[in-house]
Scaffold this motif. Structure first.
Motif, PDB file in Angstrom:
ATOM      1  N   ALA A  64       0.837  -1.208   0.000  1.00 55.54           N
ATOM      2  CA  ALA A  64       0.000   0.000   0.000  1.00 55.54           C
ATOM      3  C   ALA A  64       0.868   1.253   0.000  1.00 55.54           C
ATOM      4  O   ALA A  64       0.556   2.242  -0.685  1.00 55.54           O
ATOM      5  N   GLY A  65       1.963   1.237   0.750  1.00 51.93           N
ATOM      6  CA  GLY A  65       2.857   2.386   0.755  1.00 51.93           C
ATOM      7  C   GLY A  65       3.494   2.633  -0.594  1.00 51.93           C
ATOM      8  O   GLY A  65       3.616   3.786  -1.042  1.00 51.93           O
ATOM      9  N   LEU A  66       3.898   1.547  -1.282  1.00 55.76           N
ATOM     10  CA  LEU A  66       4.489   1.695  -2.616  1.00 55.76           C
ATOM     11  C   LEU A  66       3.457   2.192  -3.624  1.00 55.76           C
ATOM     12  O   LEU A  66       3.754   3.053  -4.451  1.00 55.76           O
ATOM     13  N   ALA A  67       2.242   1.665  -3.552  1.00 59.18           N
ATOM     14  CA  ALA A  67       1.198   2.108  -4.483  1.00 59.18           C
ATOM     15  C   ALA A  67       0.881   3.578  -4.284  1.00 59.18           C
ATOM     16  O   ALA A  67       0.720   4.339  -5.260  1.00 59.18           O
ATOM     17  N   ALA A 147      12.142  -1.741   1.042  1.00 61.64           N
ATOM     18  CA  ALA A 147      10.939  -1.546   0.232  1.00 61.64           C
ATOM     19  C   ALA A 147      10.796  -0.081  -0.160  1.00 61.64           C
ATOM     20  O   ALA A 147      10.482   0.245  -1.313  1.00 61.64           O
ATOM     21  N   GLY A 148      11.024   0.811   0.785  1.00 68.81           N
ATOM     22  CA  GLY A 148      10.947   2.226   0.467  1.00 68.81           C
ATOM     23  C   GLY A 148      12.079   2.708  -0.399  1.00 68.81           C
ATOM     24  O   GLY A 148      11.887   3.580  -1.261  1.00 68.81           O
ATOM     25  N   LEU A 149      13.273   2.159  -0.204  1.00 70.85           N
ATOM     26  CA  LEU A 149      14.444   2.643  -0.928  1.00 70.85           C
ATOM     27  C   LEU A 149      14.532   2.117  -2.356  1.00 70.85           C
ATOM     28  O   LEU A 149      14.906   2.855  -3.278  1.00 70.85           O
ATOM     29  N   VAL A 150      14.236   0.828  -2.564  1.00 72.54           N
ATOM     30  CA  VAL A 150      14.426   0.224  -3.895  1.00 72.54           C
ATOM     31  C   VAL A 150      13.126  -0.320  -4.477  1.00 72.54           C
ATOM     32  O   VAL A 150      13.131  -0.936  -5.542  1.00 72.54           O
ATOM     33  N   ARG A 151      12.009  -0.128  -3.766  1.00 71.82           N
ATOM     34  CA  ARG A 151      10.671  -0.506  -4.229  1.00 71.82           C
ATOM     35  C   ARG A 151      10.538  -2.010  -4.469  1.00 71.82           C
ATOM     36  O   ARG A 151       9.861  -2.468  -5.396  1.00 71.82           O
ATOM     37  N   ALA A 152      11.195  -2.799  -3.627  1.00 72.49           N
ATOM     38  CA  ALA A 152      11.101  -4.265  -3.709  1.00 72.49           C
ATOM     39  C   ALA A 152      10.188  -4.768  -2.593  1.00 72.49           C
ATOM     40  O   ALA A 152      10.300  -4.328  -1.448  1.00 72.49           O
ATOM     41  N   LEU A 153       9.300  -5.704  -2.913  1.00 72.65           N
ATOM     42  CA  LEU A 153       8.362  -6.227  -1.926  1.00 72.65           C
ATOM     43  C   LEU A 153       9.071  -7.124  -0.925  1.00 72.65           C
ATOM     44  O   LEU A 153       9.824  -8.024  -1.318  1.00 72.65           O
ATOM     45  N   ARG A 200      15.397  12.085   6.308  1.00 70.07           N
ATOM     46  CA  ARG A 200      15.994  12.705   7.492  1.00 70.07           C
ATOM     47  C   ARG A 200      14.941  13.296   8.424  1.00 70.07           C
ATOM     48  O   ARG A 200      15.280  13.823   9.482  1.00 70.07           O
ATOM     49  N   THR A 201      13.685  13.236   8.035  1.00 72.51           N
ATOM     50  CA  THR A 201      12.627  13.868   8.832  1.00 72.51           C
ATOM     51  C   THR A 201      11.608  12.885   9.377  1.00 72.51           C
ATOM     52  O   THR A 201      10.718  13.285  10.132  1.00 72.51           O
ATOM     53  N   LEU A 202      11.720  11.596   9.010  1.00 76.75           N
ATOM     54  CA  LEU A 202      10.738  10.610   9.447  1.00 76.75           C
ATOM     55  C   LEU A 202      11.414   9.286   9.749  1.00 76.75           C
ATOM     56  O   LEU A 202      12.276   8.822   8.980  1.00 76.75           O
ATOM     57  N   LEU A 203      11.030   8.673  10.876  1.00 79.20           N
ATOM     58  CA  LEU A 203      11.484   7.350  11.280  1.00 79.20           C
ATOM     59  C   LEU A 203      10.267   6.509  11.629  1.00 79.20           C
ATOM     60  O   LEU A 203       9.169   7.031  11.838  1.00 79.20           O
ATOM     61  N   PHE A 204      10.484   5.203  11.740  1.00 83.17           N
ATOM     62  CA  PHE A 204       9.403   4.312  12.159  1.00 83.17           C
ATOM     63  C   PHE A 204       9.953   3.294  13.140  1.00 83.17           C
ATOM     64  O   PHE A 204      10.962   2.642  12.867  1.00 83.17           O
ATOM     65  N   ASN A 205       9.276   3.170  14.296  1.00 83.73           N
ATOM     66  CA  ASN A 205       9.636   2.146  15.276  1.00 83.73           C
ATOM     67  C   ASN A 205       8.444   1.206  15.454  1.00 83.73           C
ATOM     68  O   ASN A 205       7.315   1.648  15.684  1.00 83.73           O
ATOM     69  N   ALA A 227       5.808   4.969   6.287  1.00 79.90           N
ATOM     70  CA  ALA A 227       7.265   4.889   6.315  1.00 79.90           C
ATOM     71  C   ALA A 227       7.811   4.460   4.960  1.00 79.90           C
ATOM     72  O   ALA A 227       8.774   5.035   4.443  1.00 79.90           O
ATOM     73  N   VAL A 228       7.190   3.443   4.362  1.00 77.67           N
ATOM     74  CA  VAL A 228       7.641   2.968   3.046  1.00 77.67           C
ATOM     75  C   VAL A 228       7.459   4.062   1.994  1.00 77.67           C
ATOM     76  O   VAL A 228       8.351   4.307   1.179  1.00 77.67           O
ATOM     77  N   ALA A 229       6.305   4.723   2.011  1.00 79.27           N
ATOM     78  CA  ALA A 229       6.049   5.780   1.031  1.00 79.27           C
ATOM     79  C   ALA A 229       7.002   6.952   1.181  1.00 79.27           C
ATOM     80  O   ALA A 229       7.252   7.683   0.215  1.00 79.27           O
ATOM     81  N   SER A 230       7.560   7.126   2.383  1.00 82.32           N
ATOM     82  CA  SER A 230       8.425   8.282   2.664  1.00 82.32           C
ATOM     83  C   SER A 230       9.906   7.922   2.681  1.00 82.32           C
ATOM     84  O   SER A 230      10.723   8.768   3.052  1.00 82.32           O
TER      85      SER A 230
END
Length: 612
Positions: A64-67, A147-153, A200-205, A227-230
């Motif tokens: 969903a984040g990638l889409a 997933a966010g960096l290289v768009r791999a599932l 540099r402005t968003l993290l996810f825990n 997180a993935v979308a960002s």
């Protein structure tokens, strides 16, 4: 601070029996669009074992984040249903609204399944291959970052084996042979190899470790789509320097995790000042303390689905945040001992309060029947303008607002240290933008973390003014437990309203008028609340012949599931006499300044603005 992020799931288990959501009011107008956003409506309940397989959830929310970060493919709005403990009907209500105002054009899949979802989105170029990882409990987080960096599932061998649609896709990254022996070593690798390329402005825990509250640990991953979308760094670090009876229990049910805490501090402090940490971390007070001291802010997003969709919808419409209405019904300051009641809602710092329509309360047909001060952080307006503007354009005259918590993301004011001025001037800039309320909630209080002190409040006012604008009034949690009057004024005339955590000496808990909803007499909770209000008006009035302002915090209860808030307040108010008047936050700020002028002869009824 006792709040929903600290509570167990038990209250939500009664949801289906006691939830009362009336017919929603008419949808607000939407800004003109060239075309509705093409959006796939997908019920995740159609995916086998979605509620039990953490790895399957990671895959679906990453997809969903990638889409939603791919401009050419369809957007995706997931129907999370019962996984959303705040309001299981929330996603369907959003779909109904967006349909009505032609903001989105929804389509569905003929036979919704995981492979149907993958094939549909793969045809649009939403993702590029697979990252294969071991289901060892910690490799999933580097896989989600990738997933966010290289768009791999992100997939495990078991997911590939169970679903034929993955077997023809290229594995572009294989993390199974990285030699990681633990979560700590996997995260250390990711910090070195991946973090430099992340936001540099968003993290996810992820809050998915033994120290977490189980109900929250199971639901925090729901917001990893954002997180993935960002392109945010995804981790799962337990933040607890040391154990004590407050954080760990007696006997302990948690263990100190100093190595993970040290790594967490390194990650947060290496990024921009004010980096937003989404997801969650337990115990809350240790997590927020460390995040604040490291220069970050907390955005509690467990049980907050579809944030990436809301981000994309705002980009699609080109919306900017609309200023919240500043309603004041015009009460004149009373001359005698009137008690003004201010009803502040809880979770105002969290995206989840917006995605859940304030745990469904905003959709009540009775909204507007009493004045309510809805807590909402203007920082969220800058992140999700389409979500924010729904509320800004659908108010009644009795809907007023509070900027919460702290003005620019949830922190502990005590713990900011060297970041105090930068944080508070950012809050001042948000106040100067006037998109949110000038009444600010700075309160976080617990047995371990005391209320914000008067000197700290004076500093907050100076710094926010330097940033552009100081608060019109300040709401402080449980300051009355730490020697502060229920009402007092700072040196420049800024009024401070303290919530009352303790009542009479016989009161057994810290929820007298603070997160009170779950602590009332179950036989007649409205009468119990009225008796508490009466006690506070009698025993905590600063001067016997003057008006006072009584803050009732947390009326939405926890995780939704309570009966209609407005009808409940009406029943409570029927037990009180005419000297008890419910007003909104902005009106309370005006009247409190007028009272200060009456007392001192000094006129402080001015806009605290400043051009740096």
């Amino acid at each position: 601070m006792w709040r929903a992020c600290d509570w167990l799931l038990v209250i939500s288990l009664c949801y289906c029996l006691i939830q009362t959501v009336a017919t929603p009011p008419p949808s607000p107008p939407a800004p003109p669009l060239s075309a509705p956003l093409n959006t796939l409506w997908f019920p995740i309940s159609s995916i086998t074992n979605i509620s039990t397989s953490y790895e399957t959830q990671a895959l679906v929310f990453a997809l969903a984040g990638l889409a939603n970060s791919h401009p050419l493919g369809p957007a995706v709005l997931l129907d999370t249903g019962g996984l959303d403990l705040d309001f299981p009907g929330s996603d369907a209500a959003w779909k109904h609204h967006l349909d009505n105002v032609s903001r989105a054009a929804f389509f569905t899949l003929a036979s919704p399944s995981l492979c149907d979802l993958v094939v549909k989105l793969g045809a649009s170029g939403v993702f590029d291959g697979l990252t294969l990882y071991a289901a060892d409990g910690f490799s999933v987080y580097p896989a989600l970052t990738l997933a966010g960096l290289v768009r791999a599932l992100p997939v495990t061998p078991a997911i590939v084996a169970q679903h034929s649609c993955f077997q023809s896709l290229e594995v572009t990254r294989d993390l199974r042979d990285m030699g990681w022996s633990s979560k700590l070593t996997a995260t250390q690798w990711a910090v070195a190899a991946l973090l430099p390329n992340c936001s540099r402005t968003l993290l996810f825990n992820a809050d998915h470790y033994p120290n977490a509250v189980p109900s929250q640990a199971a639901l925090t991953l729901m917001s990893v789509d954002m997180a993935v979308a960002s392109r945010a760094f995804v981790m799962d670090l337990s933040v607890l320097w040391v154990c004590d009876p407050i954080n760990c229990g007696d006997p302990p049910h948690r263990n100190a995790t100093p190595d993970e805490t040290r790594l967490y501090v390194d990650v947060v402090s290496s990024l921009d000042d004010g980096v937003a940490v989404m997801g969650w971390g337990d115990p809350e007070h240790a997590f927020t303390n460390v995040t604040s001291a490291a220069g970050g802010i907390v955005l509690c997003t467990f049980s907050a689905p579809n944030l990436a969709f809301w981000k994309r919808l705002g980009e699609h419409t080109g919306e900017t945040p609309i200023q919240l209405p500043q309603h004041d019904t015009g009460h004149r300051l009373a001359s005698g001992p009137t008690t003004y009641l201010v009803l502040e809602t809880n979770e105002g710092d969290t995206p989840r309060i917006l995605t859940s329509q304030f745990t469904s309360a905003w959709l009540s047909a009775h909204r507007g029947s009493v004045a309510v001060s809805w807590a909402i952080d203007p920082l969220l307006a800058t992140m999700f303008p389409a979500l924010w503007n729904y509320y800004a354009t659908s108010t009644t005259a009795n809907d007023t607002f509070v900027t919460g918590v702290d003005g620019a993301g949830y922190v502990f004011v005590h713990s900011l240290g060297e970041h105090t001025r930068s944080y508070e001037t950012r809050a001042g800039r948000l106040l100067a933008s006037k998109i949110g309320s000038a009444v600010v909630d700075v309160g976080v209080a617990d047995a371990r973390w005391p209320a914000v002190t008067e000197p700290e409040l004076e500093t907050y006012v100076r710094n926010t003014k330097a940033g552009g604008r100081a608060p019109a009034a300040i709401l402080n949690a449980c300051g009355s437990d730490y020697g502060q009057p229920v009402n007092f004024w700072l040196s420049d005339g800024t009024p401070v309203f303290n919530s009352l955590c303790h009542g009479p000496p016989s009161d057994p808990d810290r929820h007298y008028l603070y997160y009170y909803r779950g602590f009332l007499n179950t036989t007649d909770p409205a009468a119990d609340l009225a008796s508490r209000v009466t006690w506070a008006a009698t025993h905590r009035r600063p001067l016997s012949n003057e008006p006072m302002f009584l803050l009732l915090f947390g009326g939405l209860g926890l995780y939704g599931g309570d009966d209609d808030f407005f009808l409940f307040i009406q029943r409570m108010h029927q037990h009180l006499n005419s000297s008890f008047v419910i007003i909104g936050a902005e009106e309370a700020a005006r009247l409190a300044r007028e009272l200060h002028t009456r007392r001192t002869g000094l006129n402080t009824a001015v806009d605290h603005s400043h051009t740096p």
